[in-house]
Design an enzyme around this catalytic site. Sequence first.
Site, PDB file in Angstrom:
ATOM      1  N   LYS A  11     -64.773 -10.305  91.926  1.00 34.01           N
ATOM      2  CA  LYS A  11     -64.915 -11.738  92.179  1.00 34.01           C
ATOM      3  C   LYS A  11     -64.154 -12.059  93.453  1.00 34.01           C
ATOM      4  O   LYS A  11     -63.006 -11.632  93.625  1.00 34.01           O
ATOM      5  CB  LYS A  11     -64.318 -12.536  91.011  1.00 34.01           C
ATOM      6  N   THR A  56     -67.425 -10.640  86.188  1.00 32.09           N
ATOM      7  CA  THR A  56     -66.595 -11.217  87.260  1.00 32.09           C
ATOM      8  C   THR A  56     -66.093 -12.595  86.839  1.00 32.09           C
ATOM      9  O   THR A  56     -65.044 -13.041  87.302  1.00 32.09           O
ATOM     10  CB  THR A  56     -67.362 -11.288  88.582  1.00 32.09           C
ATOM     11  N   ASP A  57     -66.792 -13.240  85.944  1.00 34.00           N
ATOM     12  CA  ASP A  57     -66.304 -14.513  85.407  1.00 34.00           C
ATOM     13  C   ASP A  57     -65.012 -14.304  84.602  1.00 34.00           C
ATOM     14  O   ASP A  57     -64.100 -15.135  84.643  1.00 34.00           O
ATOM     15  CB  ASP A  57     -67.390 -15.133  84.519  1.00 34.00           C
ATOM     16  N   PHE A 156     -52.368  -8.107 133.768  1.00 35.34           N
ATOM     17  CA  PHE A 156     -53.298  -7.000 133.518  1.00 35.34           C
ATOM     18  C   PHE A 156     -53.753  -6.470 134.874  1.00 35.34           C
ATOM     19  O   PHE A 156     -54.523  -7.118 135.582  1.00 35.34           O
ATOM     20  CB  PHE A 156     -54.494  -7.440 132.668  1.00 35.34           C
ATOM     21  N   GLN A 216     -52.648  -4.146 124.625  1.00 43.48           N
ATOM     22  CA  GLN A 216     -52.280  -2.893 123.949  1.00 43.48           C
ATOM     23  C   GLN A 216     -50.755  -2.754 123.852  1.00 43.48           C
ATOM     24  O   GLN A 216     -50.213  -2.426 122.787  1.00 43.48           O
ATOM     25  CB  GLN A 216     -52.850  -1.683 124.721  1.00 43.48           C
ATOM     26  N   HIS A 244     -59.867 -15.321 126.147  1.00 47.96           N
ATOM     27  CA  HIS A 244     -59.673 -15.508 127.587  1.00 47.96           C
ATOM     28  C   HIS A 244     -59.541 -16.981 127.972  1.00 47.96           C
ATOM     29  O   HIS A 244     -60.283 -17.836 127.487  1.00 47.96           O
ATOM     30  CB  HIS A 244     -60.826 -14.878 128.352  1.00 47.96           C
TER      31      HIS A 244
END
Lengths: 281, 281, 281, 281
Positions: A11, A56-57, A156, A216, A244
């Site tokens: 669930k 699942t209930d 960068f 990184q 960006h």
Amino acid sequence: MIELGANRYGKAQIRLVRVVRGPGAHRLRDLTVAIALEGDFTGAHVDGDNTLVVATDTMKNTAYAFAKEHLDGSLETYGRALADHFLAFEQVDGASVSIREHDWSPIATPNGPAPDAFVRAGSGTRVATVVAALGGTMIEAGVEDLVVMKTARSAFSGFPRDQYTTLRDTDDRIMATKVTAIWRYGSPDLASDELHAAVQATLLEVFADHDSPSVQTSIWLMARAILERHEEVAEVRMALPNLHHWLVDLSPFGLENNNEIFIATTEPHGLIEATVRRGEG
Amino acid sequence: MIELGANRYGKAQIRLVRVVRGPGAHRLRDLTVAIALEGDFTGAHVDGDNTLVVATDTMKNTAYAFAKEHLDGSLETYGRALADHFLAFEQVDGASVSIREHDWSPIATPNGPAPDAFVRAGSGTRVATVVAALGGTMIEAGVEDLVVMKTARSAFSGFPRDQYTTLRDTDDRIMATKVTAIWRYGSPDLASDELHAAVQATLLEVFADHDSPSVQTSIWLMARAILERHEEVAEVRMALPNLHHWLVDLSPFGLENNNEIFIATTEPHGLIEATVRRGEG
Amino acid sequence: MIELGANRYGKAQIRLVRVVRGPGAHRLRDLTVAIALEGDFTGAHVDGDNTLVVATDTMKNTAYAFAKEHLDGSLETYGRALADHFLAFEQVDGASVSIREHDWSPIATPNGPAPDAFVRAGSGTRVATVVAALGGTMIEAGVEDLVVMKTARSAFSGFPRDQYTTLRDTDDRIMATKVTAIWRYGSPDLASDELHAAVQATLLEVFADHDSPSVQTSIWLMARAILERHEEVAEVRMALPNLHHWLVDLSPFGLENNNEIFIATTEPHGLIEATVRRGEG
Amino acid sequence: MIELGANRYGKAQIRLVRVVRGPGAHRLRDLTVAIALEGDFTGAHVDGDNTLVVATDTMKNTAYAFAKEHLDGSLETYGRALADHFLAFEQVDGASVSIREHDWSPIATPNGPAPDAFVRAGSGTRVATVVAALGGTMIEAGVEDLVVMKTARSAFSGFPRDQYTTLRDTDDRIMATKVTAIWRYGSPDLASDELHAAVQATLLEVFADHDSPSVQTSIWLMARAILERHEEVAEVRMALPNLHHWLVDLSPFGLENNNEIFIATTEPHGLIEATVRRGEG
């Protein structure tokens, strides 16, 4: 020959709020829970035989009942109680409980924090995953959707250039990202609300303080600091989109743009993922 | 000792449209592309050295340029050209290209299908993933967000009951789901637009035609039929949420509800996942 | 006779970030801007004549250029500069500028708030709308998506009952809502960042402090307090969804639920809207 | 003097599915319903007096009960029954019922359309709003989120240029949009499922067939055609975002882009809105 391979079911999106009505002030726990089971479910698939299929209930009901009985301590304690409960079914080999916690803060009033009124906080979504299997239990904690930005000390440059490269080197860009960070505790007994807060504080502090030559390296520095400062953590996985922010060219309008005005974008974005861990060395 | 583990990076959410301006009618390809690379990127993390880091902006440019040069055939051919291109970089050990295609249909007019006007179609999002590594190439195709519903021939009964079970057995419920189905081709050369359409048609046909005692069995029957009818497919993974439609209790209002009026819900939902494959037998 | 009625056009979802690089610390303004114009645009519709149609791309460029030149003061000052600029076009009768501000907080570090690193704050989205027309300018300020919850002192009882009524009276329920509150200033010159913060603080304080017999009364009390404490405000409009938190019935599991465990839901929800204003009496 | 102004309240996001179990095949109606009431609710706000406040939970129950009893005919017939029901309360001056219909198609199988299995269709969301007031009833019908694209015969040129204008004239661009079109019927008795389908078909046909010098003209031509061909319609309102598709500059990569490869964007976008109606001339 056609055969059943890996399978699991459960669930998801069980939404529950617990109000802890303390003597002084209330405390809120606002959770979204998912439960998944693995085990002896071949008959359910190939024979339409539901005799081993915990509904699942029923999982949902159990999550609510356990919120009453087992949500006094940490998020992980609750998750572990649920996972252990389902692992106890004979047909179950593994039970996974994933929890997302939505954070609320008491509303500030002139008389101090309100005892029973709250506003949603913005600092990401806490996550916890407990995986209980016959061989033992593993707990991962973390945070999702932690939106942060550095307006300085991000660069960068020096990347390789080929026929498709048009990006210029930059030594001063905006780094905006939505952090997903998941850390595994060395033992499931180490998990606590306080430790979670401390690890997240380390992450944010390093994000704020470091010089970034790339996303990184930012991941490496944040993850390494978490491992250095929190011996309970065995491994950290991080995924950072690079959302960006493009410098607007204002020169057609006779204006300079000294790294002041940016277009915020969400697509396309970079996506940087890495795991950092304690080595065997 | 703290060390870098698994890592990868790339560009996600590259949105591109190609208009193929045929002699009779236009054809649209509307894609969202993601590219991710693995390889020799330790220096980028631990030393802030970007000399091997192909910029994700370059990946985006390459995706656009290759859309011009390599998007004449199947989706997978385009993805493979991109993946092979990046695998050719010396520092790259693996290149993954994931594509989602947004489907459009020519607008129907009294004079037939419009040659140059389109409406978004609703039958799910086609996906394709090409993973190129030094040892070979693997292609997965599939569909996401394929929203389907059975209003008859779906049941769920005979499941185990414990102290937390309140769900009743039912022999006539609605089954509504949003299918994710991903199949792996036995060889990357087998992928084609036509084969994708045929596999999806099989999936939908079996969904419509079968009697379902559980979502688990529905997955098994759909996946098995795909493997039986399409020898090109080696394995099928499916994930089906069970988007519950609860029968409304109209008795307080003096009305009967003969399986007619339902509350449509999205949370919580069941979530059933399985892989079905050709066995070794 | 078929004729053109009311019409307007503009640019929406202009995303811009301004970094104010102060001597001590940076300040972020992160905005989503929409611009819409009304005026003499009949020819554009019925004759395909674009000679009076200021391109929406030009609006976007202007928003970026004005972010450089006019975003030193309040949000509303920037909006007003933009609206006045477009109203100066001869063909324009009315210019509307709507701004949503996404809030960021400096990251807390052991050395105090970071000067150049931020985390997204969670306390709603500030909105401002400037409508400049030939007859004058009107400014509305407000907040959207301010998610708040009261865990005590909320009731709902004494409502009428008919054949379709099954809800029970309650004197202790959770009130959870996502506030939209928009207030109009008596004069456009009164708008300021400080006043916005003060009005929002009043709203939150009253939300926390009052006893609520219904969402309707909560709106009345919050809006009345804003008008009483802030003479600059002429009118307040509020829209509050009632995001129901249903008490879980734990009795089948042998447990009591003393207003502790709730199912959080988003649909269906109540939706209560009202305007409160200074009367003429 | 502070006073209550305009106010209304109701229930939103009521999700319901009706399965009409016909002798040959099933038919699905999948609706999201919102109900809002205006009337004598001052006491509810200023005195905390709920004696006239029909609970929104009662509205939800009524929507379900009426789905059983009044959803045999058109969407608007159901909406009207609900609106009339609430208008009959003495304290109610106006009742508004807004319905969104989610479209499903029978799954195509080798044996023809499945009688009891469906796939979500993609051609927009049908909407209907019934406003019942003491002076009479008004019905608006329409469509939202109808995503369409023209790959030819769309231009934008001849617009005015100022210091902030950088966009170039184009005689061949992509026009992509997500249509919202709402039309008012001259009388509430004219609404029908068939008429809705016919109006939407007109809209799509004109979208496909016309030459567009601007989005403004496209709106005019579509709306005018609806009024010309469907005398039941008194007025049409349309709102079209201009979801820009930017031509990629492939020249840095030594490639030509003959209007083939585009970047699909969603923000910022143009937003063009107009009403077209029968004049009094």
